[in-house]
Design a protein around this motif. Structure first.
Motif, PDB file in Angstrom:
ATOM      1  N   GLY A   1       0.896  -1.317  -0.053  1.00  0.00           N
ATOM      2  CA  GLY A   1       0.081   0.045   0.020  1.00  0.00           C
ATOM      3  C   GLY A   1       0.930   1.318   0.178  1.00  0.00           C
ATOM      4  O   GLY A   1       0.575   2.242  -0.570  1.00  0.00           O
ATOM      5  N   ALA A   2       1.960   1.211   0.930  1.00  0.00           N
ATOM      6  CA  ALA A   2       2.940   2.571   1.078  1.00  0.00           C
ATOM      7  C   ALA A   2       3.576   2.532  -0.562  1.00  0.00           C
ATOM      8  O   ALA A   2       3.593   3.662  -0.995  1.00  0.00           O
ATOM      9  N   LEU A   3       3.933   1.366  -1.364  1.00  0.00           N
ATOM     10  CA  LEU A   3       4.444   1.745  -2.561  1.00  0.00           C
ATOM     11  C   LEU A   3       3.371   2.093  -3.471  1.00  0.00           C
ATOM     12  O   LEU A   3       3.775   2.759  -4.576  1.00  0.00           O
ATOM     13  N   THR A   4       2.130   1.526  -3.349  1.00  0.00           N
ATOM     14  CA  THR A   4       1.219   2.188  -4.462  1.00  0.00           C
ATOM     15  C   THR A   4       0.907   3.536  -4.260  1.00  0.00           C
ATOM     16  O   THR A   4       0.745   4.197  -5.281  1.00  0.00           O
ATOM     17  N   ALA A   5       0.815   4.136  -3.101  1.00  0.00           N
ATOM     18  CA  ALA A   5       0.481   5.595  -2.641  1.00  0.00           C
ATOM     19  C   ALA A   5       1.802   6.244  -3.409  1.00  0.00           C
ATOM     20  O   ALA A   5       1.588   7.488  -4.124  1.00  0.00           O
ATOM     21  N   ILE A   6       2.794   5.901  -3.665  1.00  0.00           N
ATOM     22  CA  ILE A   6       4.147   6.552  -4.226  1.00  0.00           C
ATOM     23  C   ILE A   6       3.710   6.435  -5.600  1.00  0.00           C
ATOM     24  O   ILE A   6       4.032   7.671  -6.141  1.00  0.00           O
ATOM     25  N   LEU A   7       3.429   5.462  -6.093  1.00  0.00           N
ATOM     26  CA  LEU A   7       3.036   5.272  -7.509  1.00  0.00           C
ATOM     27  C   LEU A   7       1.847   6.350  -7.783  1.00  0.00           C
ATOM     28  O   LEU A   7       1.877   7.075  -8.855  1.00  0.00           O
ATOM     29  N   ARG A   8       0.649   6.632  -7.090  1.00  0.00           N
ATOM     30  CA  ARG A   8      -0.329   7.470  -7.256  1.00  0.00           C
ATOM     31  C   ARG A   8       0.124   8.672  -7.195  1.00  0.00           C
ATOM     32  O   ARG A   8      -0.391   9.832  -8.274  1.00  0.00           O
ATOM     33  N   SER A   9       1.212   9.079  -6.352  1.00  0.00           N
ATOM     34  CA  SER A   9       1.600  10.282  -6.331  1.00  0.00           C
ATOM     35  C   SER A   9       2.602  10.894  -7.630  1.00  0.00           C
ATOM     36  O   SER A   9       2.544  12.041  -7.787  1.00  0.00           O
ATOM     37  N   ARG A  10       2.932   9.640  -8.085  1.00  0.00           N
ATOM     38  CA  ARG A  10       3.839  10.072  -9.398  1.00  0.00           C
ATOM     39  C   ARG A  10       2.980  10.060 -10.786  1.00  0.00           C
ATOM     40  O   ARG A  10       3.546  10.324 -11.651  1.00  0.00           O
ATOM     41  N   ALA A  11       1.601   9.550 -10.727  1.00  0.00           N
ATOM     42  CA  ALA A  11       1.080   9.348 -11.854  1.00  0.00           C
ATOM     43  C   ALA A  11       0.700  10.807 -12.362  1.00  0.00           C
ATOM     44  O   ALA A  11       0.475  11.671 -11.700  1.00  0.00           O
ATOM     45  N   LYS A  12       0.716  10.834 -13.754  1.00  0.00           N
ATOM     46  CA  LYS A  12       0.286  12.024 -14.547  1.00  0.00           C
ATOM     47  C   LYS A  12      -1.126  11.942 -15.304  1.00  0.00           C
ATOM     48  O   LYS A  12      -1.074  10.952 -16.243  1.00  0.00           O
ATOM     49  N   ALA A  13      -1.932  12.724 -14.883  1.00  0.00           N
ATOM     50  CA  ALA A  13      -3.209  12.509 -15.846  1.00  0.00           C
ATOM     51  C   ALA A  13      -3.198  13.693 -16.777  1.00  0.00           C
ATOM     52  O   ALA A  13      -3.170  14.807 -16.625  1.00  0.00           O
ATOM     53  N   GLU A  14      -3.494  13.009 -17.930  1.00  0.00           N
ATOM     54  CA  GLU A  14      -3.644  14.106 -19.163  1.00  0.00           C
ATOM     55  C   GLU A  14      -4.831  13.506 -20.035  1.00  0.00           C
ATOM     56  O   GLU A  14      -4.752  12.251 -20.500  1.00  0.00           O
ATOM     57  N   LEU A  15      -5.762  14.423 -20.755  1.00  0.00           N
ATOM     58  CA  LEU A  15      -6.879  14.144 -21.372  1.00  0.00           C
ATOM     59  C   LEU A  15      -7.449  12.632 -20.955  1.00  0.00           C
ATOM     60  O   LEU A  15      -7.712  12.021 -21.783  1.00  0.00           O
ATOM     61  N   GLY A  16      -7.693  12.637 -19.569  1.00  0.00           N
ATOM     62  CA  GLY A  16      -8.290  11.525 -19.086  1.00  0.00           C
ATOM     63  C   GLY A  16      -7.739  10.424 -18.937  1.00  0.00           C
ATOM     64  O   GLY A  16      -8.194   9.313 -18.731  1.00  0.00           O
ATOM     65  N   LEU A  17      -6.533  10.514 -19.350  1.00  0.00           N
ATOM     66  CA  LEU A  17      -5.737   9.063 -19.375  1.00  0.00           C
ATOM     67  C   LEU A  17      -4.555   9.277 -18.223  1.00  0.00           C
ATOM     68  O   LEU A  17      -4.169  10.513 -18.009  1.00  0.00           O
ATOM     69  N   VAL A  18      -4.099   8.209 -17.732  1.00  0.00           N
ATOM     70  CA  VAL A  18      -2.857   8.309 -16.660  1.00  0.00           C
ATOM     71  C   VAL A  18      -1.656   7.751 -17.360  1.00  0.00           C
ATOM     72  O   VAL A  18      -1.978   6.571 -18.096  1.00  0.00           O
ATOM     73  N   HIS A  19      -0.460   8.268 -16.980  1.00  0.00           N
ATOM     74  CA  HIS A  19       0.795   7.710 -17.433  1.00  0.00           C
ATOM     75  C   HIS A  19       1.867   8.036 -16.305  1.00  0.00           C
ATOM     76  O   HIS A  19       1.518   9.000 -15.613  1.00  0.00           O
ATOM     77  N   TRP A  20       2.842   7.407 -16.464  1.00  0.00           N
ATOM     78  CA  TRP A  20       4.086   7.646 -15.662  1.00  0.00           C
ATOM     79  C   TRP A  20       5.068   7.870 -16.447  1.00  0.00           C
ATOM     80  O   TRP A  20       5.506   7.356 -17.524  1.00  0.00           O
ATOM     81  N   GLU A  21       6.107   9.006 -16.025  1.00  0.00           N
ATOM     82  CA  GLU A  21       7.134   9.405 -16.929  1.00  0.00           C
ATOM     83  C   GLU A  21       8.406   8.580 -16.641  1.00  0.00           C
ATOM     84  O   GLU A  21       8.435   7.919 -15.666  1.00  0.00           O
ATOM     85  N   ALA A  22       9.210   8.667 -17.622  1.00  0.00           N
ATOM     86  CA  ALA A  22      10.392   7.799 -17.265  1.00  0.00           C
ATOM     87  C   ALA A  22      11.344   8.738 -16.310  1.00  0.00           C
ATOM     88  O   ALA A  22      11.184   9.776 -16.253  1.00  0.00           O
ATOM     89  N   ALA A  23      12.173   7.624 -15.801  1.00  0.00           N
ATOM     90  CA  ALA A  23      13.222   7.916 -14.766  1.00  0.00           C
ATOM     91  C   ALA A  23      14.347   8.812 -15.517  1.00  0.00           C
ATOM     92  O   ALA A  23      14.508   8.523 -16.814  1.00  0.00           O
ATOM     93  N   PRO A  24      14.842   9.989 -15.052  1.00  0.00           N
ATOM     94  CA  PRO A  24      15.667  10.614 -15.715  1.00  0.00           C
ATOM     95  C   PRO A  24      17.260   9.954 -16.318  1.00  0.00           C
ATOM     96  O   PRO A  24      17.567   9.923 -17.319  1.00  0.00           O
ATOM     97  N   SER A  25      17.747   9.026 -15.726  1.00  0.00           N
ATOM     98  CA  SER A  25      18.711   8.114 -16.145  1.00  0.00           C
ATOM     99  C   SER A  25      18.011   6.790 -16.316  1.00  0.00           C
ATOM    100  O   SER A  25      18.651   5.730 -15.690  1.00  0.00           O
ATOM    101  N   ALA A  26      16.956   6.598 -17.361  1.00  0.00           N
ATOM    102  CA  ALA A  26      16.430   5.216 -17.215  1.00  0.00           C
ATOM    103  C   ALA A  26      17.169   4.357 -17.826  1.00  0.00           C
ATOM    104  O   ALA A  26      17.580   4.374 -18.928  1.00  0.00           O
ATOM    105  N   GLY A  27      17.005   2.965 -17.460  1.00  0.00           N
ATOM    106  CA  GLY A  27      17.488   1.768 -17.990  1.00  0.00           C
ATOM    107  C   GLY A  27      16.272   1.605 -18.868  1.00  0.00           C
ATOM    108  O   GLY A  27      15.136   2.084 -19.047  1.00  0.00           O
ATOM    109  N   TRP A  28      16.198   0.334 -19.387  1.00  0.00           N
ATOM    110  CA  TRP A  28      15.397  -0.117 -20.577  1.00  0.00           C
ATOM    111  C   TRP A  28      13.876  -0.454 -19.879  1.00  0.00           C
ATOM    112  O   TRP A  28      12.894  -0.475 -20.374  1.00  0.00           O
TER     113      TRP A  28
END
Length: 158
Positions: free
Chosen positions: A93-120
């Protein structure tokens, strides 16, 4: 790829399908060996796969949990799955709360952005696919789909 293959075999086994023990044992052994040198998202994937087979070491999961705020989105999502399957609802649940805080809502859709130094595993598409993966409580209502990060709102047929 070991994590994905092992997770697939473990899911099949959990569904009651016959899975030979030899490939499972080899996959589990490889996953344990790879954990030491794996980057965070790959490590979380390996832990989730091991958790599906009830083989994840609590110490390794807890070590990642301690740095949960610093984890890439995909690692946080996979670690949430590992804790959930291991029966630790509070940490999941604590990890899910982190995910919810990072979620980006645009045009009725939700997505998560890439990490700055993202691996694959940490790209925007991968993070969204992992963080928004199914498995949450499903009620079938449009309201629950809107309220749940990772799910697009249901559209009514015109």
């Amino acid at each position: 790829m070991t994590g994905y293959a092992l997770a697939g075999l473990e899911r099949c086994r959990r569904m009651g399908l016959t899975v030979e023990e030899t490939p499972l044992a080899r996959g589990r052994a490889a996953a344990v060996t790879l954990l030491a040198a794996a980057e965070p998202s790959a490590k979380a994937l390996l832990l989730a796969a091991l958790a599906l087979g009830e083989r994840a070491e609590p110490a390794a999961m807890n070590a990642m949990y301690r740095v949960r705020e610093d984890l890439p989105t995909s690692a946080a999502a996979l670690l949430a799955i590992a804790h959930h399957v291991s029966g630790d609802a509070a940490k999941a649940g604590a990890l899910t709360a982190i995910l919810r805080s990072r979620a980006k809502a645009e045009l009725g859709l939700v997505h998560w952005e890439a990490a700055p130094s993202a691996g694959w595993l940490d790209g925007e598409v991968e993070s969204t696919a992992i963080a928004g993966r199914p498995g949450r409580r499903r009620t079938g209502s449009a309201r629950s789909a809107r309220a749940s990060p990772g799910r697009a709102p249901r559209r009514r047929p015109s």
